[in-house]
Enzyme design. Structure first.
Site, PDB file in Angstrom:
ATOM      1  N   ASP A  91       0.887  -1.102  -0.092  1.00  0.00           N
ATOM      2  CA  ASP A  91      -0.052  -0.008   0.177  1.00  0.00           C
ATOM      3  C   ASP A  91       0.785   1.146   0.186  1.00  0.00           C
ATOM      4  O   ASP A  91       0.836   2.200  -0.886  1.00  0.00           O
ATOM      5  CB  ASP A  91      -0.906  -0.064   1.209  1.00  0.00           C
ATOM      6  CG  ASP A  91      -0.472  -0.275   2.425  1.00  0.00           C
ATOM      7  OD1 ASP A  91       1.100  -0.535   2.619  1.00  0.00           O
ATOM      8  OD2 ASP A  91      -0.817  -0.298   3.623  1.00  0.00           O
ATOM      9  N   ASP A  94       6.842   3.645   3.707  1.00  0.00           N
ATOM     10  CA  ASP A  94       7.186   4.660   4.728  1.00  0.00           C
ATOM     11  C   ASP A  94       8.789   4.717   5.043  1.00  0.00           C
ATOM     12  O   ASP A  94       9.655   4.976   4.351  1.00  0.00           O
ATOM     13  CB  ASP A  94       6.220   4.846   5.593  1.00  0.00           C
ATOM     14  CG  ASP A  94       6.533   5.692   6.674  1.00  0.00           C
ATOM     15  OD1 ASP A  94       7.142   6.720   6.162  1.00  0.00           O
ATOM     16  OD2 ASP A  94       5.816   5.743   7.870  1.00  0.00           O
ATOM     17  N   LYS A 122       6.576   7.208   0.464  1.00  0.00           N
ATOM     18  CA  LYS A 122       6.636   8.575   1.408  1.00  0.00           C
ATOM     19  C   LYS A 122       8.136   8.618   1.555  1.00  0.00           C
ATOM     20  O   LYS A 122       8.602   7.903   2.729  1.00  0.00           O
ATOM     21  CB  LYS A 122       5.948   7.980   2.597  1.00  0.00           C
ATOM     22  CG  LYS A 122       5.347   9.505   3.350  1.00  0.00           C
ATOM     23  CD  LYS A 122       4.815   8.970   4.966  1.00  0.00           C
ATOM     24  CE  LYS A 122       3.369   8.578   4.957  1.00  0.00           C
ATOM     25  NZ  LYS A 122       2.999   8.165   6.308  1.00  0.00           N
ATOM     26  N   PHE A 143       0.298  11.280   7.552  1.00  0.00           N
ATOM     27  CA  PHE A 143      -0.414  10.217   7.697  1.00  0.00           C
ATOM     28  C   PHE A 143      -1.634  10.127   7.073  1.00  0.00           C
ATOM     29  O   PHE A 143      -2.563  11.001   6.995  1.00  0.00           O
ATOM     30  CB  PHE A 143      -0.499   9.920   8.973  1.00  0.00           C
ATOM     31  CG  PHE A 143      -0.910   8.570   9.589  1.00  0.00           C
ATOM     32  CD1 PHE A 143      -0.218   7.484   9.657  1.00  0.00           C
ATOM     33  CD2 PHE A 143      -2.465   8.363   9.857  1.00  0.00           C
ATOM     34  CE1 PHE A 143      -0.610   6.145   9.845  1.00  0.00           C
ATOM     35  CE2 PHE A 143      -2.897   6.899   9.723  1.00  0.00           C
ATOM     36  CZ  PHE A 143      -1.963   5.880   9.900  1.00  0.00           C
ATOM     37  N   VAL A 144      -1.941   9.231   6.098  1.00  0.00           N
ATOM     38  CA  VAL A 144      -2.985   8.982   5.368  1.00  0.00           C
ATOM     39  C   VAL A 144      -3.898   7.743   5.366  1.00  0.00           C
ATOM     40  O   VAL A 144      -3.206   6.750   5.937  1.00  0.00           O
ATOM     41  CB  VAL A 144      -2.467   9.106   3.674  1.00  0.00           C
ATOM     42  CG1 VAL A 144      -1.792  10.304   3.110  1.00  0.00           C
ATOM     43  CG2 VAL A 144      -1.647   7.851   3.197  1.00  0.00           C
ATOM     44  N   ASP A 150      -5.431   2.003   6.764  1.00  0.00           N
ATOM     45  CA  ASP A 150      -5.959   2.526   7.995  1.00  0.00           C
ATOM     46  C   ASP A 150      -5.488   3.127   8.887  1.00  0.00           C
ATOM     47  O   ASP A 150      -4.302   3.568   8.922  1.00  0.00           O
ATOM     48  CB  ASP A 150      -6.192   0.805   8.655  1.00  0.00           C
ATOM     49  CG  ASP A 150      -4.978   0.458   9.580  1.00  0.00           C
ATOM     50  OD1 ASP A 150      -3.821   0.423   8.450  1.00  0.00           O
ATOM     51  OD2 ASP A 150      -5.025   0.398  10.655  1.00  0.00           O
ATOM     52  N   ARG A 156     -10.106   1.939   6.080  1.00  0.00           N
ATOM     53  CA  ARG A 156      -9.559   1.075   4.804  1.00  0.00           C
ATOM     54  C   ARG A 156     -10.616   1.229   3.713  1.00  0.00           C
ATOM     55  O   ARG A 156     -10.037   1.146   2.596  1.00  0.00           O
ATOM     56  CB  ARG A 156      -9.639  -0.354   5.056  1.00  0.00           C
ATOM     57  CG  ARG A 156      -8.141  -0.567   6.144  1.00  0.00           C
ATOM     58  CD  ARG A 156      -8.015  -2.231   6.284  1.00  0.00           C
ATOM     59  NE  ARG A 156      -7.369  -2.447   7.389  1.00  0.00           N
ATOM     60  CZ  ARG A 156      -5.833  -2.312   7.356  1.00  0.00           C
ATOM     61  NH1 ARG A 156      -5.233  -1.798   6.477  1.00  0.00           N
ATOM     62  NH2 ARG A 156      -5.143  -2.503   8.595  1.00  0.00           N
TER      63      ARG A 156
HETATM   64  P1  IMP Z   1       7.304   0.853   6.565  1.00  0.00           P
HETATM   65  O1  IMP Z   1       7.910  -0.311   6.993  1.00  0.00           O
HETATM   66  O2  IMP Z   1       7.694   1.807   7.672  1.00  0.00           O
HETATM   67  O3  IMP Z   1       7.585   1.441   5.434  1.00  0.00           O
HETATM   68  O4  IMP Z   1       5.786   0.857   6.964  1.00  0.00           O
HETATM   69  C1  IMP Z   1       4.708   0.394   5.843  1.00  0.00           C
HETATM   70  C2  IMP Z   1       3.544  -0.071   6.458  1.00  0.00           C
HETATM   71  O5  IMP Z   1       3.073   1.092   7.482  1.00  0.00           O
HETATM   72  C3  IMP Z   1       2.625   0.088   5.319  1.00  0.00           C
HETATM   73  O6  IMP Z   1       2.495  -1.116   4.537  1.00  0.00           O
HETATM   74  C4  IMP Z   1       1.417   0.642   6.083  1.00  0.00           C
HETATM   75  O7  IMP Z   1       0.616  -0.462   6.452  1.00  0.00           O
HETATM   76  C5  IMP Z   1       1.783   1.232   7.188  1.00  0.00           C
HETATM   77  N1  IMP Z   1       1.738   2.768   6.968  1.00  0.00           N
HETATM   78  C6  IMP Z   1       2.675   3.710   6.830  1.00  0.00           C
HETATM   79  N2  IMP Z   1       2.494   5.025   6.524  1.00  0.00           N
HETATM   80  C7  IMP Z   1       0.940   4.898   6.605  1.00  0.00           C
HETATM   81  C8  IMP Z   1       0.098   5.891   6.473  1.00  0.00           C
HETATM   82  O8  IMP Z   1       0.427   7.150   6.212  1.00  0.00           O
HETATM   83  N3  IMP Z   1      -1.242   5.605   6.702  1.00  0.00           N
HETATM   84  C9  IMP Z   1      -1.509   4.039   6.981  1.00  0.00           C
HETATM   85  N4  IMP Z   1      -0.642   3.164   6.950  1.00  0.00           N
HETATM   86  C10 IMP Z   1       0.759   3.741   6.954  1.00  0.00           C
HETATM   87 MG    MG Z   2       1.090  -2.576   5.249  1.00  0.00          MG
END
Ligand code: IMP
Ligand code: MG
Length: 172
Positions: A91, A94, A122, A143-144, A150, A156
């Site tokens: 999705d 981040d 992001k 944060f989206v 979610d 969602r």
């Molecule tokens: P990462 O491991 O920090 O890249 O986190 C990725 C996961 O965190 C994504 O697959 C999302 O499930 C969740 N996530 C990251 N940013 C957001 C946001 O802005 N809104 C909702 N879920 C997020």
């Molecule tokens: Mg995820």
């Protein structure tokens, strides 16, 4: 709630991405692996825009706790990826911690190739070095929610990508 990306914008990008992937994977054994739960709507829309034969699987991985990245956990059985051209569908990327863990697993299991496809990127918070092969939109550090994503398991089903107000964030 504020709209960041509209339904129309989403549709346009996902359609174009499906076309690109169809060209890139012509004649290859393609396996799309969705990272649960956030990717489910994006994956469902994307596969219907891809015209080459493909398989679909899912994994559950999580590195999130509320709105902050935490420890990575991969749950359940790992899909059979040996000899297949894998696209991991996320999705949003981040920090990239979730993805780095997942890629490592699939490499070890003998995938023919591994590409990363995320609906949103992001980039400002990226901690792990992950290469992204396909993405729909780059967004600022907000944060989206919506289109599968979610806030504490809610929102969602929102059809567009939104940014919650302070009141909505407090309410949970
Ligand atoms: P990462 O491991 O920090 O890249 O986190 C990725 C996961 O965190 C994504 O697959 C999302 O499930 C969740 N996530 C990251 N940013 C957001 C946001 O802005 N809104 C909702 N879920 C997020
Ligand atoms: Mg995820």
């Amino acid at each position: 709630m504020k709209t960041l990306i509209s339904e129309e914008q989403i549709k346009e990008k996902v359609t174009a991405l499906g076309r690109t992937i169809s060209q890139d994977y012509e004649g290859k054994e393609l396996l799309l692996i969705g990272v649960q739960k956030g990717s489910f709507i994006f994956l469902a829309d994307l596969v219907r825009e891809i015209t080459v034969p493909l398989e679909i699987d899912f994994i559950s991985a999580q590195s999130y706790d509320g709105i902050e990245s935490g420890i990575l956990e991969i749950f359940g059985k790992i899909p059979v990826v040996k000899g297949k051209h894998v696209i991991i569908v996320e999705d949003i990327i981040d920090t990239g911690k979730t993805l780095a863990g997942v890629i490592g697993k699939f490499k070890a299991e003998g995938a023919a190739s591994i590409a990363v496809c995320a609906f949103l990127d992001k980039p400002s918070r990226r901690a792990s070095l992950v290469k992204m092969d396909y993405k729909c939109f780059e967004i600022p550090d907000e944060f989206v929610i919506g289109y599968g994503m979610d806030y504490n398991e809610k929102y969602r089903n929102n059809k567009f990508i939104g940014i919650l107000s302070t009141e909505e964030l407090v309410r949970k």
